[in-house]
Design a protein around this motif. Structure first.
Motif, PDB file in Angstrom:
ATOM      1  N   ALA A  29       0.580  -1.076   0.025  1.00 50.29           N
ATOM      2  CA  ALA A  29       0.008   0.182   0.150  1.00 50.29           C
ATOM      3  C   ALA A  29       1.121   1.069   0.281  1.00 50.29           C
ATOM      4  CB  ALA A  29      -0.870  -0.093   1.144  1.00 50.29           C
ATOM      5  N   PHE A  30       0.410   2.295  -1.084  1.00 50.91           N
ATOM      6  CA  PHE A  30       1.423   3.631  -1.295  1.00 50.91           C
ATOM      7  C   PHE A  30       0.254   4.906  -0.611  1.00 50.91           C
ATOM      8  CE2 PHE A  30       3.062   7.018  -3.198  1.00 50.91           C
ATOM      9  CZ  PHE A  30       4.142   7.106  -2.605  1.00 50.91           C
ATOM     10  N   ILE A  31       0.431   5.369   0.273  1.00 54.09           N
ATOM     11  CA  ILE A  31      -0.427   6.743   0.441  1.00 54.09           C
ATOM     12  C   ILE A  31      -0.019   7.915  -0.372  1.00 54.09           C
ATOM     13  CG2 ILE A  31      -1.821   8.305   1.894  1.00 54.09           C
ATOM     14  CD1 ILE A  31      -0.719   6.066   4.245  1.00 54.09           C
ATOM     15  N   ALA A  32      -0.793   8.293  -1.094  1.00 52.74           N
ATOM     16  CA  ALA A  32      -0.151   9.533  -2.051  1.00 52.74           C
ATOM     17  C   ALA A  32      -0.046  11.027  -0.999  1.00 52.74           C
ATOM     18  CB  ALA A  32      -1.193   9.365  -2.992  1.00 52.74           C
ATOM     19  N   ASP A  33       0.511  11.332  -1.444  1.00 50.26           N
ATOM     20  CA  ASP A  33       0.627  12.825  -1.088  1.00 50.26           C
ATOM     21  C   ASP A  33      -0.056  13.799  -2.454  1.00 50.26           C
ATOM     22  OD1 ASP A  33       1.115  15.204   0.039  1.00 50.26           O
ATOM     23  OD2 ASP A  33       3.735  15.840   0.393  1.00 50.26           O
ATOM     24  N   ILE A  34      -0.826  14.530  -1.941  1.00 48.64           N
ATOM     25  CA  ILE A  34      -1.416  14.806  -3.188  1.00 48.64           C
ATOM     26  C   ILE A  34      -0.913  16.493  -3.357  1.00 48.64           C
ATOM     27  CG2 ILE A  34      -3.838  15.939  -4.534  1.00 48.64           C
ATOM     28  CD1 ILE A  34      -3.016  13.160  -4.674  1.00 48.64           C
ATOM     29  N   TYR A  35      -1.334  16.892  -1.666  1.00 53.52           N
ATOM     30  CA  TYR A  35      -1.003  18.947  -1.953  1.00 53.52           C
ATOM     31  C   TYR A  35       0.365  18.597  -1.713  1.00 53.52           C
ATOM     32  CZ  TYR A  35      -5.681  18.436   0.187  1.00 53.52           C
ATOM     33  OH  TYR A  35      -6.472  18.329   0.034  1.00 53.52           O
ATOM     34  N   GLY A  36       1.897  17.998  -1.642  1.00 55.65           N
ATOM     35  CA  GLY A  36       2.997  18.274  -1.786  1.00 55.65           C
ATOM     36  C   GLY A  36       3.922  19.032   0.012  1.00 55.65           C
ATOM     37  N   GLU A  37       4.632  18.560   0.186  1.00 54.01           N
ATOM     38  CA  GLU A  37       5.827  19.053   0.952  1.00 54.01           C
ATOM     39  C   GLU A  37       5.620  20.910   0.729  1.00 54.01           C
ATOM     40  OE1 GLU A  37       9.626  18.209   2.401  1.00 54.01           O
ATOM     41  OE2 GLU A  37      10.204  19.944   1.460  1.00 54.01           O
ATOM     42  N   GLY A  38       4.796  21.770   2.190  1.00 52.99           N
ATOM     43  CA  GLY A  38       4.568  22.964   2.194  1.00 52.99           C
ATOM     44  C   GLY A  38       3.090  22.811   2.141  1.00 52.99           C
ATOM     45  N   ASN A  39       2.936  22.272   1.774  1.00 54.95           N
ATOM     46  CA  ASN A  39       1.028  22.812   1.157  1.00 54.95           C
ATOM     47  C   ASN A  39       0.194  22.024   1.551  1.00 54.95           C
ATOM     48  OD1 ASN A  39       2.228  24.602  -0.745  1.00 54.95           O
ATOM     49  ND2 ASN A  39       2.657  22.622  -1.698  1.00 54.95           N
ATOM     50  N   ILE A  40       0.266  21.556   2.909  1.00 52.12           N
ATOM     51  CA  ILE A  40      -0.743  20.732   4.002  1.00 52.12           C
ATOM     52  C   ILE A  40      -1.401  21.335   4.630  1.00 52.12           C
ATOM     53  CG2 ILE A  40      -0.720  19.235   5.649  1.00 52.12           C
ATOM     54  CD1 ILE A  40       0.341  18.301   2.836  1.00 52.12           C
ATOM     55  N   PRO A  41      -2.831  21.599   4.279  1.00 51.16           N
ATOM     56  CA  PRO A  41      -3.822  21.791   4.997  1.00 51.16           C
ATOM     57  C   PRO A  41      -3.541  22.036   6.439  1.00 51.16           C
ATOM     58  CG  PRO A  41      -4.784  21.302   3.355  1.00 51.16           C
ATOM     59  CD  PRO A  41      -4.221  20.371   3.490  1.00 51.16           C
ATOM     60  N   ALA A  42      -3.823  23.623   7.285  1.00 47.33           N
ATOM     61  CA  ALA A  42      -3.333  23.652   8.514  1.00 47.33           C
ATOM     62  C   ALA A  42      -5.062  23.516   9.300  1.00 47.33           C
ATOM     63  CB  ALA A  42      -3.147  25.255   8.993  1.00 47.33           C
ATOM     64  N   ASP A  43      -6.319  23.835   8.543  1.00 46.86           N
ATOM     65  CA  ASP A  43      -8.231  23.947   9.153  1.00 46.86           C
ATOM     66  C   ASP A  43      -8.391  23.357   7.970  1.00 46.86           C
ATOM     67  OD1 ASP A  43      -7.944  26.250   7.463  1.00 46.86           O
ATOM     68  OD2 ASP A  43      -7.773  27.385   9.538  1.00 46.86           O
ATOM     69  N   ASN A  44      -9.798  23.462   7.851  1.00 43.27           N
ATOM     70  CA  ASN A  44     -11.299  23.087   7.025  1.00 43.27           C
ATOM     71  C   ASN A  44     -10.691  23.811   6.041  1.00 43.27           C
ATOM     72  OD1 ASN A  44     -11.029  21.062   9.081  1.00 43.27           O
ATOM     73  ND2 ASN A  44     -13.084  21.185   9.706  1.00 43.27           N
ATOM     74  N   THR A  45     -10.894  25.241   6.397  1.00 44.75           N
ATOM     75  CA  THR A  45     -10.977  25.981   5.802  1.00 44.75           C
ATOM     76  C   THR A  45      -9.856  26.239   4.222  1.00 44.75           C
ATOM     77  OG1 THR A  45     -11.828  27.829   7.244  1.00 44.75           O
ATOM     78  CG2 THR A  45     -10.924  29.350   5.754  1.00 44.75           C
ATOM     79  N   ALA A  46      -8.633  25.981   4.790  1.00 45.22           N
ATOM     80  CA  ALA A  46      -8.011  25.864   4.444  1.00 45.22           C
ATOM     81  C   ALA A  46      -7.626  24.557   3.632  1.00 45.22           C
ATOM     82  CB  ALA A  46      -6.419  25.312   4.886  1.00 45.22           C
ATOM     83  N   ALA A  47      -8.407  23.467   3.954  1.00 40.73           N
ATOM     84  CA  ALA A  47      -8.641  21.859   3.225  1.00 40.73           C
ATOM     85  C   ALA A  47      -8.966  22.232   1.703  1.00 40.73           C
ATOM     86  CB  ALA A  47      -9.099  21.188   4.057  1.00 40.73           C
ATOM     87  N   ALA A  48     -10.177  23.302   2.186  1.00 43.06           N
ATOM     88  CA  ALA A  48     -11.826  22.925   1.345  1.00 43.06           C
ATOM     89  C   ALA A  48     -11.242  23.705   0.492  1.00 43.06           C
ATOM     90  CB  ALA A  48     -12.680  23.720   1.963  1.00 43.06           C
TER      91      ALA A  48
END
Length: 247
Positions: free
Chosen positions: A76-95
């Motif tokens: 199993a491989f878990i993909a990183d879609i957003y990339g380093e430095g772009n991980i959302p901090a909260d729901n607003t950013a994630a949306a």
């Protein structure tokens, strides 16, 4: 309530233990560095499953799924879609960030394709690969089929079913399983009906399973939507589907 708290505590402890067995794999999409996770059986020639995480990026549910899939004999491989430095901090950013990839679906498909290449480099047999995704990742699972990525099948777990209706519907060669919570307010009847039309137009081998009394994130023990019985059923349905198409 007490049972729910205990289940969440056990899940979080287990997920921490699971993550200790997962290896970080760094890779690139253009200039963007991505950091995925692969199970400890990497390097063996085995069927592979790409996991697309929910809208906040790699999380405990994705890690727990990876560990469970390894026990079933998959890499199993878990993909990183957003990339380093772009991980959302909260729901607003994630949306906002997830919304970008939903709108720019070709960029989403490209990130998924990059992760599939890493899964193969880590031992997965190229013609025995499937994609499963949760929430935003469930949308990605469907995009894997729409983009004709080289996978045997996809599983969308409480993913968005909507697609811009100006997009043309093509042939869908990947087998499709959609695990849809009955009370998911983010999925409209129009979305549901349009997906069925799209899959029939694409001559897909498809199946939708709807889980009663279940809200959006019904499979995540950390969510207030968690439905233990239906989550177990959904996971068993996922395993049955993977066994059929990969083994």
């Amino acid at each position: 309530m007490i049972r729910s708290i205990l289940l969440t505590a056990v899940f979080m402890t287990s997920a921490t233990l699971f993550s200790q067995k997962l290896k970080t794999v760094s890779y690139q999409d253009g200039t963007q560095k991505l950091n995925g996770l692969v199970t400890s059986n990497a390097g063996k020639k085995l069927p592979g499953v790409l996991i697309l995480p929910a809208w906040k990026g790699i999380d405990d549910e994705a890690k727990a799924a990876a560990a469970a899939l390894e026990k079933q004999g998959y890499i199993a491989f878990i993909a990183d879609i957003y990339g380093e430095g772009n991980i959302p901090a909260d729901n607003t950013a994630a949306a906002k960030t997830a919304g970008y990839y939903k709108q720019n679906y070709e960029a989403y498909q490209r990130r998924i394709s990059s992760a599939l290449e890493q899964l193969k480099k880590n031992g997965a047999v190229s013609d025995k690969i499937a994609v499963i995704g949760y929430c935003f990742g469930g949308t990605g699972a469907l995009e894997s089929a729409r983009g004709s990525l080289p996978v045997a099948g996809v599983v969308s777990i409480h993913g968005s079913l909507a697609k811009d209706q100006t997009r043309k519907s093509g042939t869908l060669t990947a087998k499709i399983l959609v695990e849809n919570p009955a009370d998911d307010q983010s999925v409209t009847k129009e979305d549901y009906d349009n997906l069925i039309k799209e899959m029939n137009t694409g001559n897909a081998d498809w199946q939708i399973i709807t889980y009663a009394h279940s809200k959006h994130t019904f499979t995540d023990p950390k969510s207030p939507d968690y439905n233990e019985i239906m989550a177990k059923r959904a996971w068993n349905h996922t395993l049955m589907f993977l066994k059929e198409i990969l083994k």
